[in-house]
Design a protein around this motif. Structure first.
Motif, short mmCIF file in Angstrom:
data_model
loop_
_atom_site.label_atom_id
_atom_site.label_comp_id
_atom_site.label_asym_id
_atom_site.label_seq_id
_atom_site.Cartn_x
_atom_site.Cartn_y
_atom_site.Cartn_z
N ALA A 52 0.71 -1.03 0.02
CA ALA A 52 -0.08 -0.10 0.15
C ALA A 52 0.78 1.05 -0.01
CB ALA A 52 -0.92 -0.09 1.27
N LYS A 53 1.92 1.26 0.61
CA LYS A 53 2.92 2.41 0.71
C LYS A 53 3.61 2.87 -0.45
CE LYS A 53 4.42 2.58 5.65
NZ LYS A 53 5.56 2.32 6.57
N ARG A 54 3.81 1.68 -1.12
CA ARG A 54 4.28 1.74 -2.68
C ARG A 54 3.40 2.25 -3.57
NH1 ARG A 54 9.50 -1.66 -3.66
NH2 ARG A 54 10.03 -2.36 -1.63
N TRP A 55 2.22 2.16 -3.33
CA TRP A 55 1.20 2.63 -4.25
C TRP A 55 1.27 4.18 -3.91
CZ3 TRP A 55 -0.47 2.81 -8.82
CH2 TRP A 55 -1.54 3.54 -9.23
N LYS A 63 1.75 13.43 -7.95
CA LYS A 63 1.21 14.77 -7.72
C LYS A 63 2.27 15.95 -7.42
CE LYS A 63 -1.83 13.00 -4.08
NZ LYS A 63 -2.28 13.07 -2.71
N GLY A 64 3.47 15.53 -7.59
CA GLY A 64 4.64 16.49 -7.54
C GLY A 64 5.17 16.75 -6.14
N THR A 65 4.71 15.76 -5.10
CA THR A 65 5.24 15.93 -3.57
C THR A 65 6.84 15.63 -3.73
OG1 THR A 65 3.17 15.17 -2.93
CG2 THR A 65 5.14 15.13 -1.45
N THR A 66 7.79 16.22 -3.15
CA THR A 66 9.32 15.68 -3.24
C THR A 66 9.41 14.60 -2.67
OG1 THR A 66 9.66 17.14 -1.16
CG2 THR A 66 9.78 18.32 -3.17
N GLN A 67 10.50 14.10 -3.00
CA GLN A 67 10.77 12.77 -2.27
C GLN A 67 10.92 12.72 -0.78
OE1 GLN A 67 13.89 10.38 -4.46
NE2 GLN A 67 12.92 10.87 -6.40
N ARG A 68 11.90 13.88 -0.44
CA ARG A 68 11.79 14.11 1.11
C ARG A 68 10.78 14.11 1.81
NH1 ARG A 68 16.83 13.51 1.79
NH2 ARG A 68 18.77 14.34 0.37
N GLU A 69 9.74 15.06 1.26
CA GLU A 69 8.55 14.99 1.65
C GLU A 69 7.79 13.55 1.95
OE1 GLU A 69 6.15 19.00 1.00
OE2 GLU A 69 6.97 18.51 -0.94
N ILE A 70 7.73 12.80 0.89
CA ILE A 70 7.11 11.46 0.87
C ILE A 70 7.95 10.73 1.93
CG2 ILE A 70 6.78 9.63 -0.41
CD1 ILE A 70 6.74 11.28 -2.97
N ALA A 71 9.42 10.53 2.04
CA ALA A 71 10.07 9.70 2.80
C ALA A 71 9.48 10.13 4.38
CB ALA A 71 11.59 9.98 2.97
N PHE A 74 5.60 8.85 4.90
CA PHE A 74 5.32 7.43 5.06
C PHE A 74 6.54 6.79 5.62
CE2 PHE A 74 2.94 8.78 0.89
CZ PHE A 74 1.78 8.82 1.63
N HIS A 75 7.46 7.40 6.13
CA HIS A 75 8.56 6.59 6.80
C HIS A 75 9.12 5.42 5.96
CE1 HIS A 75 7.15 8.87 10.64
NE2 HIS A 75 6.04 8.22 10.11
N ILE A 76 9.44 5.93 4.82
CA ILE A 76 10.08 4.86 3.77
C ILE A 76 11.52 5.58 3.26
CG2 ILE A 76 7.99 3.68 3.22
CD1 ILE A 76 7.72 5.21 0.74
N SER A 77 12.16 4.58 2.74
CA SER A 77 13.58 5.12 2.43
C SER A 77 13.62 5.74 1.08
CB SER A 77 14.59 3.79 2.30
OG SER A 77 14.08 3.25 1.28
#
Length: 105
Positions: A52-55, A63-71, A74-77
């Motif tokens: 689910a987190k990967r999806w 949506k354009g969210t930055t990778q750092r914001e996503i990390a 969602f607490h993912i690498s």
């Protein structure tokens, strides 16, 4: 005494065949609740969460969210996020196709 049982390894061809068979069967099934139940049988709760987190991360990238914001969110690498981003950018991306399909429902 040494165990002499024949322990045959599954080949990558066998594994790919099994995955393709499941995909074909799921593509013929239009019951989202059944597919969800099937996933619950197939995956552990932790695997379901990762799935689910990967999806969700792919949707966030779209949506354009930055990778750092996503990390952080969602607490993912970052490497998982980078992989998702790379897959999304590929020509003929399956992620892109599914996102476009979801947008048109």
């Amino acid at each position: 005494m040494e165990n002499t049982e024949n322990t045959e390894e599954l080949s990558s061809k066998d594994l790919e065949g099994a995955l393709r068979e499941m995909c074909k069967l799921l593509s013929k099934n239009n019951d989202a609740d059944f597919i969800y139940e099937f996933f619950g049988c197939l995956f552990t709760p932790a695997e379901m969460n990762d799935f689910a987190k990967r999806w969700l991360l792919v949707r966030e990238i779209d949506k354009g969210t930055t990778q750092r914001e996503i990390a952080r969110k969602f607490h993912i690498s970052l490497c998982k996020i980078t992989r998702g981003s790379r897959e999304l950018k590929k020509d003929d991306s399956a992620f892109r196709k599914l996102l476009d399909y979801a947008d048109n429902l």
